[in-house]
Design a protein around this motif. Structure first.
Motif, PDB file in Angstrom:
ATOM      1  N   MET A   1       0.728  18.899   9.357  1.00 16.06           N
ATOM      2  CA  MET A   1      -0.097  18.550   8.425  1.00 16.06           C
ATOM      3  C   MET A   1       0.253  18.739   6.816  1.00 16.06           C
ATOM      4  N   ILE A   2      -0.582  17.818   6.032  1.00 16.00           N
ATOM      5  CA  ILE A   2      -0.341  18.014   4.650  1.00 16.00           C
ATOM      6  C   ILE A   2      -1.601  18.271   3.995  1.00 16.00           C
ATOM      7  N   ALA A   3      -1.811  18.651   2.738  1.00 16.28           N
ATOM      8  CA  ALA A   3      -2.706  18.877   1.988  1.00 16.28           C
ATOM      9  C   ALA A   3      -2.583  17.917   0.940  1.00 16.28           C
ATOM     10  N   VAL A   4      -3.541  17.049   0.514  1.00 20.12           N
ATOM     11  CA  VAL A   4      -3.425  16.117  -0.385  1.00 20.12           C
ATOM     12  C   VAL A   4      -4.678  16.171  -1.617  1.00 20.12           C
TER      13      VAL A   4
ATOM     14  N   PRO B   1     -14.020  16.811  -2.547  1.00 21.71           N
ATOM     15  CA  PRO B   1     -14.076  15.541  -2.938  1.00 21.71           C
ATOM     16  C   PRO B   1     -12.725  15.143  -3.128  1.00 21.71           C
ATOM     17  N   ALA B   2     -11.850  15.759  -3.631  1.00 23.69           N
ATOM     18  CA  ALA B   2     -10.568  15.207  -3.863  1.00 23.69           C
ATOM     19  C   ALA B   2      -9.449  16.487  -3.280  1.00 23.69           C
ATOM     20  N   ASP B   3     -10.003  16.799  -1.998  1.00 24.09           N
ATOM     21  CA  ASP B   3      -8.899  17.806  -1.314  1.00 24.09           C
ATOM     22  C   ASP B   3      -9.204  17.557   0.287  1.00 24.09           C
ATOM     23  N   THR B   4      -8.047  16.813   0.681  1.00 25.68           N
ATOM     24  CA  THR B   4      -8.053  16.191   2.075  1.00 25.68           C
ATOM     25  C   THR B   4      -6.724  16.756   2.614  1.00 25.68           C
ATOM     26  N   VAL B   5      -7.009  17.094   4.131  1.00 27.06           N
ATOM     27  CA  VAL B   5      -5.909  17.264   4.812  1.00 27.06           C
ATOM     28  C   VAL B   5      -5.581  16.191   5.867  1.00 27.06           C
ATOM     29  N   LEU B   6      -4.368  16.006   5.776  1.00 25.98           N
ATOM     30  CA  LEU B   6      -3.956  14.924   7.047  1.00 25.98           C
ATOM     31  C   LEU B   6      -3.379  15.630   8.103  1.00 25.98           C
ATOM     32  N   SER B   7      -3.322  14.909   9.210  1.00 25.82           N
ATOM     33  CA  SER B   7      -2.656  15.618  10.267  1.00 25.82           C
ATOM     34  C   SER B   7      -2.047  14.393  11.140  1.00 25.82           C
ATOM     35  N   GLY B   8      -0.802  14.398  11.640  1.00 26.30           N
ATOM     36  CA  GLY B   8      -0.325  13.688  12.457  1.00 26.30           C
ATOM     37  C   GLY B   8       1.100  13.944  12.601  1.00 26.30           C
ATOM     38  N   PRO B   9       1.972  12.803  13.116  1.00 24.48           N
ATOM     39  CA  PRO B   9       3.271  12.971  13.230  1.00 24.48           C
ATOM     40  C   PRO B   9       4.064  13.187  12.129  1.00 24.48           C
TER      41      PRO B   9
ATOM     42  N   VAL C   1       0.894  16.895  -3.385  1.00 28.07           N
ATOM     43  CA  VAL C   1       0.771  16.715  -1.777  1.00 28.07           C
ATOM     44  C   VAL C   1       1.666  18.343  -1.390  1.00 28.07           C
ATOM     45  N   ARG C   2       1.077  18.871  -0.471  1.00 27.97           N
ATOM     46  CA  ARG C   2       1.743  20.047  -0.224  1.00 27.97           C
ATOM     47  C   ARG C   2       1.659  20.251   1.556  1.00 27.97           C
ATOM     48  N   ARG C   3       2.939  20.450   1.903  1.00 28.49           N
ATOM     49  CA  ARG C   3       3.022  20.522   3.558  1.00 28.49           C
ATOM     50  C   ARG C   3       2.374  21.912   3.938  1.00 28.49           C
TER      51      ARG C   3
ATOM     52  N   PRO D   1       2.069  25.267   6.614  1.00 30.83           N
ATOM     53  CA  PRO D   1       3.119  25.739   7.288  1.00 30.83           C
ATOM     54  C   PRO D   1       2.553  25.824   8.851  1.00 30.83           C
ATOM     55  N   VAL D   2       2.474  24.749   9.684  1.00 26.67           N
ATOM     56  CA  VAL D   2       1.885  24.924  11.058  1.00 26.67           C
ATOM     57  C   VAL D   2       2.807  24.011  11.889  1.00 26.67           C
ATOM     58  N   ALA D   3       3.076  24.425  13.270  1.00 28.97           N
ATOM     59  CA  ALA D   3       3.941  23.607  14.241  1.00 28.97           C
ATOM     60  C   ALA D   3       3.177  22.404  14.739  1.00 28.97           C
ATOM     61  N   HIS D   4       1.824  22.373  14.609  1.00 32.03           N
ATOM     62  CA  HIS D   4       1.080  21.218  15.354  1.00 32.03           C
ATOM     63  C   HIS D   4       0.127  20.424  14.508  1.00 32.03           C
ATOM     64  N   ALA D   5      -0.122  19.311  15.043  1.00 29.72           N
ATOM     65  CA  ALA D   5      -0.997  18.368  14.370  1.00 29.72           C
ATOM     66  C   ALA D   5      -2.469  18.726  14.312  1.00 29.72           C
ATOM     67  N   PHE D   6      -3.054  19.993  14.066  1.00 35.64           N
ATOM     68  CA  PHE D   6      -4.362  20.428  14.501  1.00 35.64           C
ATOM     69  C   PHE D   6      -5.578  19.462  14.072  1.00 35.64           C
TER      70      PHE D   6
END
Length: 990
Positions: A645-648, A673-681, A699-701, A703-708
């Motif tokens: 996951m990354i926070a954008v 409004p400008a605070d989105t978390v993306l999840s994926g490979p 962008v900030r990664r 610290p998780v082990a899965h694409a929640f």
């Protein structure tokens, strides 16, 4: 007779303003006598009997604003009443309770007064008689005013048995406690020498001392010297005082009252009656006279009175005994305080038992040989007498001029065993919150300075017990200060700084309501080894609630999540442990806050945080949530790794094109409004990160082990969907981050929790719904790190809301939890302070009494029809001290600035109301502002309202006659009355 504990004391005697000053005067053998103050009468008019006496300094000072008494009423009040009101407040504080806590209870008030001199001085001129003077001169009102202003509903009575009045009042108070009429009683008396009239009576009877001093049991004894005095004690049944952990000065073991009957004159003492009252008191206490170590005698210093009393004392106490019974009389130090004489002796005796030392008697070096003290088994103390270990007993006598005698037997306080939780020595560096309140900002600063001075005199050490004591006593008034400290040095500095720079003290502002709090529960990603470990060491409440969560999780997890957390185990980053651990921390923090009195108006949980939020809201039980959380963690842990996951710092629309190029990515959370978390490979997220960074987007990664919250979690969601879930509608409003709105009728069942795993977290809209629904004043994040408060700040969904965190990071401690409570207390919350402290710190520590304003003086010779000359305090008016929580009407007005009465020049109706209020209340005109409330701020009662009605109708003829029933709803404030009258004029003019 049952035992009665003396748990609080306040007094003011000549040369001794306060309990400690009184004890110091007694121990140094001082005397409080001196010349007649100029404001009483001219001593040269009666030099033979009135040149000297015992007079209280500043007896004309009265903080009328504090007690919501108008200046005109204060001027009409008997000075005895004005002395008793602040004395009652301070005595209750000394008992270890905030006086406002007793409002509405059946607390009894028993006051000894003598004579009625004020009525004779003020009511003889019939042309000046007013209702205020009528109430002000009533002896019964001496007790009734205390009951009225403190809102006590128990027995309330004044006692006049001449010089024995106040000790008889104590006897009646003890009886009332023992019969269950009340659970707490104030008892004592007051005396003010207002004129030389009684002194002239003493002179004509041959009883007046030419030098104005009493010399009890002395060869120089030549009569009575009159004096002022006021004293009250707080009494409780001994078992109740012990159960509440109150400090006990002494125990009243028994008391008795009798009468001389038809003896050798209505004003002459009677030896046989005195003997009988002593014997009766000892029988009621189950004590033999030989056990009494000393007697505080009536001891007026008249030749006949001393001789009769010593004969009676010798007859009772002169039994064969190893050591003579010590006797003394405080009248040698003070003079004869008449109606307050009994309470002066009782307080002296209680303090002697408390300190285990009996002060020496003045004039003991010139003992009257005619009294034959030695052969009667009596002695005067030429030096202080130390009391031996174990129980000591002492008697107190007070005899009335008309023949009503009273005697009380006191004992040292019992030794109390330590409670089980208090046996281990508490940590000296434990944290606490020290509280101070005042009725005005100036009063708050005064009392901060007094507390700072007192704390600075203490040896440096832990402050937790002082803080606990302040929470019990120094709360309830509208202007608040609270500071978190660990030791007395830090506390003294904080108090001094706040007193000197009040603009830096958050407590200088008055809260107009209670804070509206929402809890925000964090999700996975905030965990870290050892999280909340220091808080666990320092907070008994948090320890208890983390144990509850651990016990609920253990059957499903197979291990102790508490030990995992506190041991700094790195496994806390693995989902099967991270999720139960975060749930346990969230549950324990929330329960700790609610135990401390912080009740959320709504809750919100971010992803995993919704489980603890659901438990707090009552939608899930603790055991049910524990089972689900453990299963959720196991299912996620079993999934193949590879996602992330990354926070954008961008909105979802800004990311749509990139996501289209990377079909495996999804929006996992919409935090703002400008605070989105993306999840994926991971590889797809890496490419997106590189592209966004090149464009200057943060962008900030995570610290998780899965694409929640992505389709990659579908297998776990499918498994969870088959679980049977026992749920209920939330009892506390819950903002669902699954739906992005307040939860309405949707159940938090298996489908809800399954969808919650793979669907996005709609934090932004959920928080917006929560803010819109409950309008919170405070958002409190519940979790081991600050995350959601930063999200809320970035999103701008909660403008003007204060953010708090009881465990904001790796070094989170009891101080952070205490800081949260302090901030909420300053804003109007009254926490359950007990839970903040370990049992060993819940020990009553003496604190300086409330410091009242000395700005207003009401001279004893002032014409009662006129309001006193005094400095006009600045607007707005002082609020009522016993009413810490305002009414809804108060809150509606809280946002408006105080109006100056000068604006009334543009409004003739308002001007008429201001002038009428000024005349009826006797206030300076600047004091009567639009926002001033009639009852709470201006002290108007029903009589004054009637006077106000008549004056308003006279000033505004177009109003005509308005009934009281019509007027009452408008009597919120000066402004609301003016608006009502303006409407009446418009209607009647139409």
């Amino acid at each position: 007779m049952g035992d009665i504990a003396i748990v609080g004391i306040d007094c003011a005697f000549p040369g001794a303003a306060g309990v400690q000053a009184y004890w110091d005067l007694l121990m140094r053998g001082g005397a409080g006598t001196g010349p007649v103050p100029a404001q009483r009468w001219e001593a040269r008019e009666f030099p033979a009997v009135c040149g000297n006496g015992g007079f209280i300094d500043d007896a004309d000072v009265f903080d009328s604003d504090f007690f919501s008494v108008t200046p005109r009423e204060a001027a009409a009040m008997d000075p005895h009443h004005r002395l008793l009101l602040p004395c009652a407040w301070r005595a209750l504080e000394d008992s270890g309770r905030a006086p406002g806590e007793l409002a509405g209870t059946e607390t009894g008030v028993f006051v000894g007064v003598m004579g009625g001199e004020w009525g004779r001085l003020t009511m003889s001129d019939l042309a000046r008689v007013t209702p205020l003077l009528g109430a002000g001169s009533s002896a019964g009102m001496a007790a009734n005013r205390i009951s009225y202003h403190f809102n006590f509903t128990g027995p309330s009575l004044a006692v006049d048995t001449a010089c024995s009045s106040s000790l008889v009042a104590v006897h009646l108070a003890a009886s009332s406690l023992l019969t269950g009429e009340c659970d707490t009683a104030l008892a004592g008396g007051a005396n003010i020498v207002l004129s030389p009239s009684l002194g002239l009576v003493y002179e004509q009877l041959g009883l007046a001392a030419p030098d104005g001093r009493c010399k009890p049991f002395s060869a120089d004894a030549d009569g009575i010297g009159r004096s002022d005095g006021v004293g009250l004690v707080v009494l409780r049944r001994l078992e109740d005082a012990l159960a509440d952990g109150q400090r006990i000065y002494a125990v009243l073991r028994g008391s008795a009252v009798n009468q001389d009957g038809r003896s050798n004159g209505v004003i002459a003492p009677n030896r046989w009656s005195q003997q009988r009252v002593l014997g009766s008191a000892y029988r009621r206490a189950g004590v033999t006279p030989d056990r009494v170590a000393f007697v505080e005698a009536h001891g007026t210093g008249t030749v006949l009175g001393d001789a009769i009393e010593c004969a009676a004392l010798g007859a009772v106490h002169g039994v064969p005994r190893d050591t003579p019974c010590a006797i003394g009389s405080v009248k040698g130090n003070l003079g004869h305080t008449e109606g307050a004489a009994g309470i002066a002796g009782l307080i002296k005796t209680a303090l002697a038992l408390h300190h285990r030392i009996v002060p020496a008697s003045l004039f003991a070096d010139r003992e009257n040989p005619r009294l034959r003290l030695g052969e009667r088994g009596l002695r005067l103390l030429k030096s202080p007498m130390r009391l031996p270990r174990g129980e000591s007993l002492a008697g107190v006598s007070s005899f009335g001029m008309g023949g009503t005698n009273a005697h009380a037997l006191l004992a040292t306080a019992p030794r109390t065993p330590l409670a089980a939780g208090a046996r281990t020595a508490p940590a000296r560096d434990a944290v606490g919150v020290f509280t101070v309140t005042g009725d005005t900002p100036d009063a708050l600063r005064r009392n901060l300075a007094a507390q700072a001075e007192a704390v600075a005199r203490r040896p440096r050490g832990g402050a937790a017990a002082l803080c606990w004591s302040s929470n019990r006593v120094k709360t309830g008034l509208p202007h608040r200060f609270a500071v978190t400290v660990r030791d007395t040095g830090e506390l003294a500095d904080a108090l001094r700084e706040a007193a000197e720079r009040p603009e830096t003290a958050a407590g200088a502002a008055r809260p107009w309501g209670r804070p509206v709090v929402a809890f925000l529960f964090t999700g996975q990603g905030t965990e870290h080894p050892g999280m909340t470990a220091r808080l666990h060491r320092e907070s008994p409440a948090y320890r208890r609630h983390l144990d509850e969560a651990d016990a609920a999780l253990a059957p499903y997890l197979g291990t102790s999540v508490r030990e995992l957390i506190l041991g700094g185990d790195e496994r806390v980053h693995r989902s099967e442990f991270a999720q139960p651990a975060l749930f346990a921390v969230g549950y324990a923090l929330a329960r700790t806050l609610t135990t401390l009195g912080v009740t959320p108006a709504a809750v919100l949980g971010h992803s995993l945080g919704e489980y603890a939020a659901a438990v707090t809201a009552g939608a899930l039980g603790l055991d049910e949530a524990a089972r689900l959380v453990v299963r959720r963690g196991e299912l996620m842990s079993d999934l193949p790794r590879g996602g992330g996951m990354i926070a954008v710092a961008a909105g979802p629309d800004d990311l749509a094109e990139m996501r289209a190029r990377e079909p495996g990515t999804v929006v996992a959370a919409l935090n703002g409004p400008a605070d989105t978390v993306l999840s994926g490979p991971l590889d797809a997220l890496a490419r997106i990160t590189k592209d966004l960074t090149a464009r200057g987007v943060r962008v900030r990664r995570l610290p998780v082990a899965h694409a929640f919250h992505s389709p990659l979690l579908a297998p776990a969601a499918a498994e969870l969907r088959t679980a049977a879930v026992r749920c209920a509608p939330p009892a506390v409003p819950l903002a669902s981050t699954r739906y992005g709105r307040m939860l309405r009728h949707e159940p938090m069942d298996a489908d809800y929790w399954a969808d919650q795993i793979e669907e996005p977290v709609l934090m932004d809209t959920a928080l917006g719904a929560l803010v819109s629904d409950i309008a919170p004043t405070h958002l409190i994040e519940i979790g081991p790190r600050s995350q959601l408060l930063q999200i809320a700040a970035r999103g701008g969904r909660a403008p003007g809301v204060e953010f708090l965190h009881p465990a904001p990071g790796e070094d989170a401690s009891g101080r952070d939890l205490a800081d949260t409570l302090a901030a909420l207390h300053r804003c109007g919350l009254d926490p359950f302070w007990e839970e903040l402290y370990a049992p060993g710190h819940r020990v009553a520590e003496p604190l300086p009494p409330y410091v009242f304003s000395t700005a207003h003086r009401y001279g004893h010779r002032q014409p009662p029809h006129a309001a006193p000359q005094q400095p006009a305090p600045p607007p707005p008016p002082a609020p009522a001290p016993l009413r810490a929580v305002p009414s809804p009407a108060d809150e509606d007005r809280a946002g408006s600035a105080p109006g100056a009465c000068g604006r009334a020049a543009d409004d003739p109706v308002l001007l008429a109301v201001v002038e009428a209020v000024t005349e009826v209340g006797g206030y300076p005109r600047e004091r009567v502002v639009r926002e001033a409330r009639f009852h709470e701020d201006l002290g108007f009662d029903s009589v004054m309202i009637m006077q106000l009605k008549n004056r308003v109708e006279a000033r505004l003829p177009r109003v005509g006659e308005v009934s009281v029933q019509q007027l009452l709803p408008a009597l919120c404030s000066v402004g609301t009355l003016a608006e009502f009258l303006g409407e009446v004029i418009m209607v009647r003019s139409a």
